[in-house]
Design an enzyme around this catalytic site. Sequence first.
Site: not given
Ligand SMILES: *Cc1c(COP(=O)(O)O)cnc(C)c1O
Length: 369
Positions: A101, A176, A200
Amino acid sequence: MTRPYNFSAGPAAIPEEVLQQAAAEMLDWHGSGMSVMEMSHRGKEFIAICEQAEADLRELLAVPPEFKILFMQGGGLGENAIVPLNLSRAGTVDFVVTGSWSQKSRKEAGKYATEVHTAASGEASSFTTLPDPSTWQLSRGASYVHICSNETIHGVEFQQLPDLKALGSDAPLVIDFSSHVASRPVDWSRVGLAFGGAQKNLGPAGVTLVVVREDLIGHALPICPSAFDYKNVADADSRYNTPPTWGIYIAGLTFQWLKRQREGKFTGIAAIEARNIAKSTLLYDFIDQSGFYVNKVAMNARSRMNIPFLLADDELNDAFLAGAKERGLLQLKGHKSVGGMRASLYNAMPMAGVQALVAYMREFERQRA
Ligand SMILES: *Cc1c(COP(=O)(O)O)cnc(C)c1O
């Protein structure tokens, strides 16, 4: 009827109480005669839902008053562009790459920032370790430093956020926190901006949470789309354009569910954190004592949320997944880039689900090893 346990990495399990409440309110929200999906985003009913969600989240995560809470669209990947569009100020941005990521985020930032600098990387260890902050090569005068505080695919998590000031950097820290938001407290004194998709740990896909310190708002590049300029979104209380109303509502129900959680003397986020520690410890301890399953992540970097593991023989993967499904243990297949299995133990996963998984893993090992 008990529902199966869903170990998906995302979109992921939502607390059953939240789903039930949403079902009960589906046709008529609080006597309004409307489903939340049918409401005007400028009407008093939805504004009340949105304001309550924001207040509950602020209380849960102890978000200080100098931070704005924004509900946006575009997901985590959207923010990979939206953050540099708003914060890079056409300067240098620093990245600490600790898995897939943060790698993706770095690549996207290259489209908007003048220079993207990799301050540290865990690539040499195949992303099984986190580079120690004392070794980070931070740039002087960087517009911000980006980390992914929980790498969903590689299963590595910062157990403590870095203190950039102590490392000699004045840059704001961008995290993030998509895949561990609301699983543990956040030390806001170390953060400039945090973003995460809801799918999530907060609710359905479609709403993206951004928590941003006020002084970082209002410096967007001229090419930044208006709907993604944090200033426009903040000034309009997340209703600059039509927000993801349904997603905000479900996230709001999830925040109320979180506030109700109790674990011993703990409540709210402290309670959910205690439970997350107990759940992940149960699974890691079982994996570590087994001669059949392995998790390769360094002890101090192991994620409480996403636990990748390999079987002694990849040939057994399909049989393992089929047996798991028969027992109501769903979506355990690992990400294709690392293979094997992955158990995501988000907030909505009860302890009983992890116990059921460990019991199945023990039985499978006994039969196949
Ligand atoms: C799932 C995830 C994303 C991606 O998110 P989207 O909503 O699919 O754009 C970005 N960063 C992390 C750490 C993730 O787990």
